[in-house]
Design a protein around this motif. Structure first.
Motif, PDB file in Angstrom:
ATOM      1  N   TYR A 255      21.213  32.604   2.888  1.00  0.00           N
ATOM      2  CA  TYR A 255      20.962  34.466   3.108  1.00  0.00           C
ATOM      3  C   TYR A 255      19.430  34.379   3.273  1.00  0.00           C
ATOM      4  N   GLY A 256      19.187  36.545   3.321  1.00  0.00           N
ATOM      5  CA  GLY A 256      18.332  36.391   3.097  1.00  0.00           C
ATOM      6  C   GLY A 256      18.602  38.224   3.144  1.00  0.00           C
ATOM      7  N   PHE A 257      17.129  38.558   3.150  1.00  0.00           N
ATOM      8  CA  PHE A 257      16.841  40.116   3.570  1.00  0.00           C
ATOM      9  C   PHE A 257      16.430  40.649   4.431  1.00  0.00           C
ATOM     10  N   ASP A 258      16.804  41.730   4.722  1.00  0.00           N
ATOM     11  CA  ASP A 258      16.211  42.761   6.111  1.00  0.00           C
ATOM     12  C   ASP A 258      15.180  43.100   6.208  1.00  0.00           C
ATOM     13  N   ALA A 259      14.703  42.570   6.822  1.00  0.00           N
ATOM     14  CA  ALA A 259      12.914  43.071   7.420  1.00  0.00           C
ATOM     15  C   ALA A 259      12.495  44.317   6.575  1.00  0.00           C
ATOM     16  N   THR A 260      13.185  45.376   7.565  1.00  0.00           N
ATOM     17  CA  THR A 260      12.580  46.519   6.617  1.00  0.00           C
ATOM     18  C   THR A 260      13.360  47.151   5.460  1.00  0.00           C
ATOM     19  N   THR A 261      14.428  47.276   5.342  1.00  0.00           N
ATOM     20  CA  THR A 261      15.398  47.895   3.840  1.00  0.00           C
ATOM     21  C   THR A 261      15.278  47.217   2.887  1.00  0.00           C
ATOM     22  N   GLY A 262      15.444  45.197   3.122  1.00  0.00           N
ATOM     23  CA  GLY A 262      15.710  44.555   1.939  1.00  0.00           C
ATOM     24  C   GLY A 262      16.986  44.477   1.687  1.00  0.00           C
ATOM     25  N   ALA A 263      18.118  44.850   2.800  1.00  0.00           N
ATOM     26  CA  ALA A 263      19.706  44.785   2.765  1.00  0.00           C
ATOM     27  C   ALA A 263      19.475  43.448   2.047  1.00  0.00           C
ATOM     28  N   TYR A 264      20.518  42.386   1.435  1.00  0.00           N
ATOM     29  CA  TYR A 264      20.694  41.698   1.313  1.00  0.00           C
ATOM     30  C   TYR A 264      21.446  40.994   2.689  1.00  0.00           C
ATOM     31  N   MET A 265      21.373  39.610   2.521  1.00  0.00           N
ATOM     32  CA  MET A 265      22.598  39.497   4.015  1.00  0.00           C
ATOM     33  C   MET A 265      22.503  38.261   4.061  1.00  0.00           C
ATOM     34  N   GLU A 266      23.946  37.793   4.519  1.00  0.00           N
ATOM     35  CA  GLU A 266      24.578  36.557   3.975  1.00  0.00           C
ATOM     36  C   GLU A 266      24.917  35.875   5.129  1.00  0.00           C
ATOM     37  N   PHE A 267      25.667  34.970   5.885  1.00  0.00           N
ATOM     38  CA  PHE A 267      26.113  34.699   6.980  1.00  0.00           C
ATOM     39  C   PHE A 267      25.930  32.644   6.993  1.00  0.00           C
ATOM     40  N   THR A 268      26.831  32.490   7.623  1.00  0.00           N
ATOM     41  CA  THR A 268      27.868  30.753   7.571  1.00  0.00           C
ATOM     42  C   THR A 268      27.518  29.973   9.131  1.00  0.00           C
ATOM     43  N   VAL A 269      27.184  29.146   8.680  1.00  0.00           N
ATOM     44  CA  VAL A 269      27.309  28.088  10.118  1.00  0.00           C
ATOM     45  C   VAL A 269      28.700  26.937   9.654  1.00  0.00           C
ATOM     46  N   GLY A 270      28.814  26.542  11.188  1.00  0.00           N
ATOM     47  CA  GLY A 270      30.045  25.812  11.502  1.00  0.00           C
ATOM     48  C   GLY A 270      30.772  26.666  11.780  1.00  0.00           C
ATOM     49  N   THR A 271      31.590  25.037  12.363  1.00  0.00           N
ATOM     50  CA  THR A 271      32.872  25.947  12.779  1.00  0.00           C
ATOM     51  C   THR A 271      32.698  26.870  14.192  1.00  0.00           C
ATOM     52  N   ASN A 272      32.162  26.606  14.982  1.00  0.00           N
ATOM     53  CA  ASN A 272      32.091  27.469  16.132  1.00  0.00           C
ATOM     54  C   ASN A 272      31.238  28.529  15.622  1.00  0.00           C
ATOM     55  N   GLN A 273      29.651  28.079  15.202  1.00  0.00           N
ATOM     56  CA  GLN A 273      29.341  29.311  14.731  1.00  0.00           C
ATOM     57  C   GLN A 273      27.976  28.235  14.334  1.00  0.00           C
ATOM     58  N   SER A 274      26.714  28.667  15.659  1.00  0.00           N
ATOM     59  CA  SER A 274      25.328  27.951  14.741  1.00  0.00           C
ATOM     60  C   SER A 274      24.479  29.213  15.321  1.00  0.00           C
ATOM     61  N   PHE A 275      23.073  28.908  14.040  1.00  0.00           N
ATOM     62  CA  PHE A 275      22.382  29.614  14.520  1.00  0.00           C
ATOM     63  C   PHE A 275      21.044  29.321  14.818  1.00  0.00           C
ATOM     64  N   PHE A 276      19.752  30.112  15.646  1.00  0.00           N
ATOM     65  CA  PHE A 276      18.597  29.557  15.867  1.00  0.00           C
ATOM     66  C   PHE A 276      17.721  30.264  15.029  1.00  0.00           C
ATOM     67  N   LEU A 277      16.129  30.053  14.989  1.00  0.00           N
ATOM     68  CA  LEU A 277      16.099  30.598  14.188  1.00  0.00           C
ATOM     69  C   LEU A 277      14.231  31.175  14.736  1.00  0.00           C
ATOM     70  N   PHE A 278      13.857  31.751  14.525  1.00  0.00           N
ATOM     71  CA  PHE A 278      12.300  31.530  15.609  1.00  0.00           C
ATOM     72  C   PHE A 278      11.460  32.760  14.944  1.00  0.00           C
ATOM     73  N   ASP A 279      10.107  33.279  15.378  1.00  0.00           N
ATOM     74  CA  ASP A 279       9.110  33.188  13.728  1.00  0.00           C
ATOM     75  C   ASP A 279       8.586  34.261  15.149  1.00  0.00           C
ATOM     76  N   LYS A 280       9.175  34.400  16.353  1.00  0.00           N
ATOM     77  CA  LYS A 280       9.246  35.770  16.618  1.00  0.00           C
ATOM     78  C   LYS A 280      10.366  36.725  17.868  1.00  0.00           C
ATOM     79  N   PRO A 281      10.414  37.920  18.359  1.00  0.00           N
ATOM     80  CA  PRO A 281      11.628  37.599  18.977  1.00  0.00           C
ATOM     81  C   PRO A 281      11.786  36.842  20.516  1.00  0.00           C
ATOM     82  N   MET A 282      12.926  36.664  21.232  1.00  0.00           N
ATOM     83  CA  MET A 282      12.811  35.522  22.231  1.00  0.00           C
ATOM     84  C   MET A 282      13.361  36.403  23.197  1.00  0.00           C
ATOM     85  N   THR A 283      12.320  36.024  24.708  1.00  0.00           N
ATOM     86  CA  THR A 283      12.604  36.436  25.541  1.00  0.00           C
ATOM     87  C   THR A 283      14.191  35.974  26.468  1.00  0.00           C
ATOM     88  N   MET A 284      13.855  34.785  26.388  1.00  0.00           N
ATOM     89  CA  MET A 284      14.787  34.621  27.390  1.00  0.00           C
ATOM     90  C   MET A 284      16.170  35.570  27.572  1.00  0.00           C
TER      91      MET A 284
END
Length: 188
Positions: free
Chosen positions: A138-167
């Motif tokens: 979980y975490g909070f949206d950068a501008t609105t502060g809205a609570y966000m939650e997500f799960t990983v596993g079972t065909n879902q992965s997440f990648f974390l960066f400290d800036k937007p990716m251009t690839m």
């Protein structure tokens, strides 16, 4: 007289402790196997001691992680890939946090007549947890502060960066939260 009594009591205590330690050992098969394992380890260490590094890339990476994320207001760009290979993204304040992380201890140790017992502690919300939910973040949206939650596993992965990716795979990611990359770029 007192000094002699203290010396005598100290000597008796040391002798009793030594006798007590020797009487606690036995030659069970487990003790023999443990001794053989320790002897083997000692022999291997003597023949092949651990090398010494002049420099630690691991420590450098940890320090760089601290430098990157140890600032208030740092944004994280979380890209999520689903089973179809499609990407979406969230922009959060700080790092996403696994739901199993707590600010208070989840267990306490208590001495009993049978040894030490590990007892569960209630969480911040007054309920008990089995320590699960480490796959949910979980975490909070950068501008609105809205609570966000997500799960990983079972065909879902997440990648974390400290800036937007251009690839290409990230550049075409769809916005999944209230804040877009364009919103952040406009604020700068």
């Amino acid at each position: 007289m007192r000094r002699i009594a203290r010396i005598f009591l100290t000597a008796v205590s040391v002798l009793a402790l030594g006798l007590g330690l020797t009487s606690c050992t036995d030659d069970s098969s487990q003790d023999k196997e443990n001794k053989a394992k320790q002897d083997g380890y000692d022999r291997l260490v003597a023949r092949q001691p651990a090398g010494r590094m002049e420099y630690s890339p691991t420590r450098e990476a940890i320090n760089q992680w601290v430098e990157t994320w140890g600032k208030r207001g740092k944004l994280s760009y979380v890209y999520i890939q689903n089973a179809k290979g499609e990407y979406g993204y969230f922009i959060m304040k700080g790092l996403p946090v696994p739901r199993c992380k707590m600010l208070t201890p989840t267990e306490r140790m208590e001495s009993t007549s049978n040894g030490v017992a590990v007892l569960p502690q209630p969480g911040m919300d007054g309920t008990y947890s089995a320590g699960s939910m480490c796959h949910a973040y979980y975490g909070f949206d950068a501008t609105t502060g809205a609570y966000m939650e997500f799960t990983v596993g079972t065909n879902q992965s997440f990648f974390l960066f400290d800036k937007p990716m251009t690839m290409p795979e990230y550049a075409s990611a769809s916005q999944m939260g209230p804040t877009s990359i364009e919103d952040i770029e406009e604020q700068r």
